[in-house]
Write an enzyme that holds these catalytic residues in place. Structure first.
Site, mmCIF file in Angstrom:
data_model
loop_
_atom_site.group_PDB
_atom_site.id
_atom_site.type_symbol
_atom_site.label_atom_id
_atom_site.label_comp_id
_atom_site.label_asym_id
_atom_site.label_seq_id
_atom_site.Cartn_x
_atom_site.Cartn_y
_atom_site.Cartn_z
ATOM 1 N N HIS A 117 0.999 -1.360 0.013
ATOM 2 C CA HIS A 117 -0.153 0.146 -0.183
ATOM 3 C C HIS A 117 0.721 1.044 0.367
ATOM 4 O O HIS A 117 1.969 1.612 0.585
ATOM 5 C CB HIS A 117 -1.123 0.283 0.623
ATOM 6 C CG HIS A 117 0.036 -0.003 2.042
ATOM 7 N ND1 HIS A 117 -0.545 0.852 3.678
ATOM 8 C CD2 HIS A 117 0.378 -0.986 2.997
ATOM 9 C CE1 HIS A 117 0.346 0.905 4.228
ATOM 10 N NE2 HIS A 117 0.807 -0.163 5.215
ATOM 11 N N GLU A 180 -4.917 1.108 2.012
ATOM 12 C CA GLU A 180 -5.289 0.053 3.228
ATOM 13 C C GLU A 180 -5.400 0.475 4.718
ATOM 14 O O GLU A 180 -5.588 -0.055 5.663
ATOM 15 C CB GLU A 180 -3.325 -0.446 3.644
ATOM 16 C CG GLU A 180 -3.163 -1.618 4.251
ATOM 17 C CD GLU A 180 -3.152 -1.489 5.359
ATOM 18 O OE1 GLU A 180 -2.530 -2.629 6.197
ATOM 19 O OE2 GLU A 180 -2.785 -0.728 6.013
#
Length: 426
Positions: A117, A180
């Site tokens: 992420h 995320e």
């Protein structure tokens, strides 16, 4: 105005703490060092640091659309330079930025997914307060470990494979998502779909400096909301005519704190308490709402905890009070290493051993990761593939140990080579 009481919130980040449960006993097997690969990984160290610097200097808070788009554009360009076919995709559910998918075509039969992420927990402007810096073997900056070190590791793993002229994969897919840190609601379907199409998934969350590991299990994460209904009354003239929802809620908290099993088990912590009104302190509160953070290693453990909560809700202390338990939409499912994944962990242990290093296997963590979304596929996955660091989410203190770069690149590239050249994931 409503009065809100904040109870202690237990945060278990992957790089900040680890389970006290005993590690699985992976006995290292002899493995010959790939000298050419190791040399390339050593040579890749300085360029990896430069990439880390470049992406840390692009702020990418989960809510900063502009910053995430800027970083997405930068990463898309880097993947194109490495030879990938690149798409930038708008996330679902109004998430910010643009997710990045890069596809590299090879000559083999295995589909490999590498994911990390790009978002961080640091609001825009944090870089001014805690700018990029390098002190000895450590580099500092917002998100440098979690998980920009994962982004950099993926980019330079591909660079290493290119320099090895390794193409014995069918498709090597890179996925960089933008949300995320806030639950991946905008990218979970993308992760699931790409995982379903892959023979192997490698997830690049950071490992711990001084105790480098891969992760056997990560927790599923969710929230519990409990509403207590009572009856208002005058707190001085006739409190006995009321049903004090605040007191009932406090009693419920006391009865359920033992649901927290400690490190390695279900984590359950009450975190928010809402009740009463500061403008009417002479009124017995007729409602109370409390929230808990729950982390669970299997869906069965979640069901067990919710069953206990619902049973306890029937045992009210104050007559005619009512307790309602709700499980709110969970952030992530748990990740549990499957049988093929165990073979990969053994292989990773062997790779580290060949370098004269010890690779720890973390039994479990209270932190949730995007690896949970790969579980539906049933395909083998490994979590914790990024660089070694510490102090994730702590502004000015989060760092990466640059001495870990060559061996983490070696682990990453070697794992991909072994997955494609052997039957380890068949």
């Amino acid at each position: 105005m409503r009065k809100i009481f904040l109870l202690p919130l237990l945060l278990l980040g992957i790089t900040m703490s680890y389970s006290k449960v005993a590690e699985p006993n992976f006995i290292p097997k002899e493995k010959i060092v790939n000298e050419k690969l190791l040399e390339i990984c050593n040579d890749e160290k300085e360029s990896t640091i430069e990439t880390l610097k470049n992406i840390v200097n692009i702020e990418s808070f989960s809510s900063d659309h502009g910053g995430l788009v800027e970083l997405s554009n930068y990463l898309a360009e880097q993947l194109k330079k490495l030879g990938g076919n690149v798409e930038q995709l708008k996330p679902a559910n109004n998430a910010n930025g643009l997710n990045v998918i890069g596809k590299f075509k090879g000559t083999g039969t295995k589909n490999i997914l590498l994911m990390a992420h790009m978002d961080t927990v640091y609001p825009k402007g944090s870089l001014k307060e805690a700018p990029w810096k390098q002190e000895g073997d450590k580099v500092y900056g917002p998100g440098v470990a979690d998980a920009k070190s994962g982004v950099a590791t993926i980019l330079h793993t591909i660079s290493v494979l290119n320099k090895m002229h390794f193409k014995n994969y069918k498709t090597l897919t890179v996925l960089f998502n933008t949300d995320e840190e806030i639950g991946s609601h905008g990218s979970r379907e993308l992760i699931t779909n790409e995982s379903n199409a892959s023979n192997l998934i490698l997830s690049y969350e950071p490992t711990l400096a001084g105790r480098e590991f891969l992760i056997l299990n990560t927790s599923g994460t969710g929230k519990v909301k409990v509403t207590v209904n009572g009856l208002s009354a005058h707190a001085g003239a006739a409190p006995e005519e009321g049903i004090n929802a605040l007191v009932e809620a406090a009693n419920f908290v006391e009865k359920t704190v033992s649901l927290d099993e400690g490190a390695g088990g279900t984590r359950f912590n009450w975190t928010v308490f809402e009740s009463g009104n500061t403008e009417n302190l002479n009124v017995i509160p007729d409602t109370a709402t409390i929230y808990a953070d729950i982390r669970f290693l299997t869906e069965d453990k979640l069901k067990e905890a919710l069953n206990i909560l619902n049973e306890k809700a029937k045992e009210t202390k104050i007559k005619n009070s009512e307790i309602i338990v709700e499980y709110l939409d969970g952030n992530r499912p748990p990740f549990n290493t499957n049988e093929k994944g165990m073979k990969l962990l053994q292989n990773a242990t062997d790779i580290y051993h060949s370098l004269g290093e010890k690779l720890h296997i973390l039994p479990s963590t209270g932190g949730g990761t995007d690896a949970g979304y790969t579980m539906e596929s049933g395909n083998p996955a490994m979590e914790g593939m990024a660089l070694a660091g510490n102090n994730a989410h702590v502004l000015g203190q989060e760092f990466v140990d640059t001495t870990s770069i060559p061996r983490r690149l070696y682990l990453s590239a070697h794992t991909i080579i072994d997955a494609c050249d052997t039957n380890i994931i068949d």
